[in-house]
Design an enzyme around this catalytic site. Structure first.
Site, mmCIF file in Angstrom:
data_model
loop_
_atom_site.group_PDB
_atom_site.id
_atom_site.type_symbol
_atom_site.label_atom_id
_atom_site.label_comp_id
_atom_site.label_asym_id
_atom_site.label_seq_id
_atom_site.Cartn_x
_atom_site.Cartn_y
_atom_site.Cartn_z
ATOM 1 N NE ARG A 48 -50.352 28.976 28.347
ATOM 2 C CZ ARG A 48 -49.652 28.477 29.221
ATOM 3 N NH1 ARG A 48 -49.929 27.235 29.324
ATOM 4 N NH2 ARG A 48 -48.573 29.074 29.630
ATOM 5 C CE LYS A 85 -63.540 25.074 41.135
ATOM 6 N NZ LYS A 85 -62.201 24.817 41.696
#
Ligand code: G6P
Length: 610
Positions: free
Chosen positions: A27, A487
């Protein structure tokens, strides 16, 4: 963004907080800190960088106490340095807290507090919360009232965990807009941004809702609204296993998650395919079924990788269900006042179920009367709870910041939705049965696609030092090109662009020379011949071509630099297979460049700020 853990119980809090933080490091990882209450004191340690840096700083220092809070940060206000790291405290160190979210009116609150004589050590919005509580402690009769009074002044979002010398035996928590879960164990309690930091200790959890607080002590917990109304919250059971959030022998979470895809795609379909009838069933939509299948228009709103899955959803829903579909970045959707009516369906796609922009977009759509459904991974997340109905993708916890298995499962869930709606319209049972059969074969085909790993490593070695990549695809494989480029950008910091192959001639073709690797998804579908022409255009300009092709298709062998054969399926399901080599390509290139694959710089897994 930012991970919070709190512990109150009989055990030593420190190791529990540190392991919890490590589970939440996805996070954010700009800085980390911990605060422990011990013998009437609150000890705070914080450090810039990852949790390992905090551990190093602490070294052999004694960190005693069985009540504490901890934080891993993704910076919003104030640069990521030691001073700005959480926990933050009031003037005397009486109120110590960790925060996830953004206080939007922090500037005016700060000014007001400065006028009242407060001075601030950090550039964060969080520090003002501690000072605001301190200020209210002067006028309110007890700490809890001061806590609630301060919260009522805050605009913006917060998930908060707090300890205080005013109430030395208690742990306080509050939530508005940032997720917060309370773990209820045997004579111990945890508070965390998500359940992964809790499940090693207990599987019984309570999800706090916006505007709710919790006051936790050895004797139990009390949940209330900020306005002081006591509320009973149901205890829910978290079912995922610990090994699903550990690396299981893989070098990185991302690689593990790429390899999990045969299983996660299967898990998404489990119990949802009725082969004999050629239909799919999504139980979470039962209450809104009529509105879903009769929607006059569908909006799909999402961010990042989930947005790319949404684009594939658009193509399939228009082709098979003949319903007009618009896909929009949630951040744009929420502010541009789209035309939404009560016969529209808005689909929010989100791995975390907490992305602030997606959440705001769905709230906006709800306000305007649309039926809102979620395609979400994180069970119990805010988006899952705020939608009228929805479907979980059941991919299990995704820890790598670059999303992989969630993407293939999102496309799988959209495919299930597609078949479900299409069968209520013109799709025949026969066609439905053929699709279901193809879907059942997907896990095996994804498994087969993973066999390209060694070849992809070889290719990665050749191109790892290039500074630009172009990804091309047409039709259903265009969003795959976008996702492949994303990506690579995310984890290897190489500039990459995804383009519809035919658009190349309107701009990107100018970039092509012998230094430019071009990844083309050229599986056999209705656009195959066209894409072969596009490849010729690249070759004519000496571009280096890496083509993802259908197994057994040798046409491009010898013509391009590399071909990567993969199994094929129906066009609308093809992205679930085509993306696999591109995920592996970005993974290997990033590893070869020495990048931190699971925690790329500046990114976070769950973006709970605008
Ligand atoms: C962040 C993540 C991406 C993700 C996006 C949307 O940017 O780094 O991997 O695709 O958020 O997140 P969501 O949880 O809503 O799918």
């Amino acid at each position: 963004m930012c991970g919070i853990v709190g512990y109150l119980g009989r055990r030593d809090a420190f190791p529990i907080l540190i392991t919890g933080l490590k589970r939440l490091e996805y996070r954010g990882y700009d800085s980390a800190g911990v605060a422990l209450r011990n013998n009437g004191h609150i000890n705070i340690e914080k450090q810039v960088g990852k949790i390992a840096a905090l551990e190093q700083l602490i070294g052999d220092k004694e960190m005693n106490g069985n009540l504490g809070i901890a934080h891993t940060r993704w910076a919003t206000h104030g640069e990521p340095n030691q001073v700005n790291a959480h926990p933050h405290s009031d003037s005397n160190g009486d109120v110590v807290l960790v925060h996830n979210g953004i206080i939007e009116n922090y500037d005016s609150l700060r000014q007001m507090l400065i006028e009242k004589g407060h001075s601030f050590e950090t550039e964060t919005d969080t520090e003002i919360i501690a000072h605001l509580i301190e200020e209210f402690c002067k006028t309110e009769s007890n700490f809890e009232d001061a806590f609630r009074a301060a919260l009522l002044e805050l605009e913006g979002t917060y998930g908060l965990a707090l300890i205080t010398r005013h109430e030395p035996e208690k742990l306080f928590a509050a939530r508005k807009g940032s997720p917060l879960v309370i773990g209820v164990g045997e004579k111990e309690f945890l508070v965390a941004s998500d359940a992964s930091a809790i499940i090693a200790h207990t599987r019984d959890v309570i999800y706090l809702e916006d505007g709710e607080i919790a006051i936790i002590s050895q004797d139990g917990y009390l949940t209330k609204t900020i306005e002081n109304e006591v509320i009973e919250k149901a205890i829910e059971r978290v079912t995922f296993d610990l090994d699903r959030i550990e690396k299981a022998g893989y070098e990185h979470f991302m690689l593990k998650e790429i390899y999990e895809q045969p299983r996660t795609v299967a898990d998404c379909m489990r119990g949802r395919l009725i082969a004999e009838e050629g239909v799919s069933r999504l139980g979470g939509l039962n209450n809104i079924l009529h509105n879903v299948v009769r929607a006059r228009k569908i909006f799909i709103t999402a961010c990042g990788t989930s947005y790319h899955a949404g684009l594939i959803g658009e193509y399939m829903l228009e082709e098979y269900c003949r319903i007009p579909v618009e896909v929009e970045y949630a951040s744009e959707f929420r502010y541009r006042d789209p035309i939404i009516t009560d016969d529209h369906l808005v689909v929010a796609v989100s791995q975390s179920g907490e992305t602030a922009d997606t959440l705001a977009a769905l709230r906006e759509a709800k306000r305007k009367g649309a039926t809102v459904m979620g395609i979400v991974n994180q069970v119990g997340s805010t988006i899952a709870r705020e939608t009228h109905g929805g479907t979980y993708i059941h991919a299990g916890p995704e820890i790598g910041v670059a999303s992989t298995k969630a993407f293939t499962s999102q496309v799988t869930a959209l495919s299930l939705l597609n078949v479900m709606i299409a069968r209520t319209k013109t799709m025949s049972a026969e066609m439905g049965r053929r699709i279901i059969q193809e879907m059942q074969e997907l896990p095996e085909k994804v498994e087969k696609a993973l066999k390209c790993d060694e070849l992809v490593q070889e290719i990665s070695h050749v191109f790892k030092d290039r500074s630009n990549f172009l990804y091309l695809g047409r039709g259903y494989n265009f969003p795959v090109a976008l996702e492949g480029a994303l990506k690579l950008k995310e984890i290897s910091y190489i500039h990459a662009e995804g383009y519809p192959a035919a658009e190349m001639k309107h701009g990107p073709i100018a970039l092509i020379d012998e230094d430019m690797p071009v990844v083309v998804i050229a599986t056999k579908d209705s656009t195959y011949d066209k894409i072969i022409s596009n490849i010729q255009e690249v070759k004519a300009r000496k571009g280096r071509v890496i083509a993802v092709v259908s197994e057994g298709d040798d046409k491009l062998k010898g013509e391009v630099d590399y071909t990567i054969p993969i199994p094929t399926t129906f066009n609308f399901l093809q992205p679930i297979i085509s993306i696999v080599p591109l995920q592996l390509l970005s993974y290997h290139i990033a590893v070869m460049r020495g990048c931190n694959v699971d925690q790329p710089r500046n990114l976070a897994k769950s973006v709970t700020v605008e």
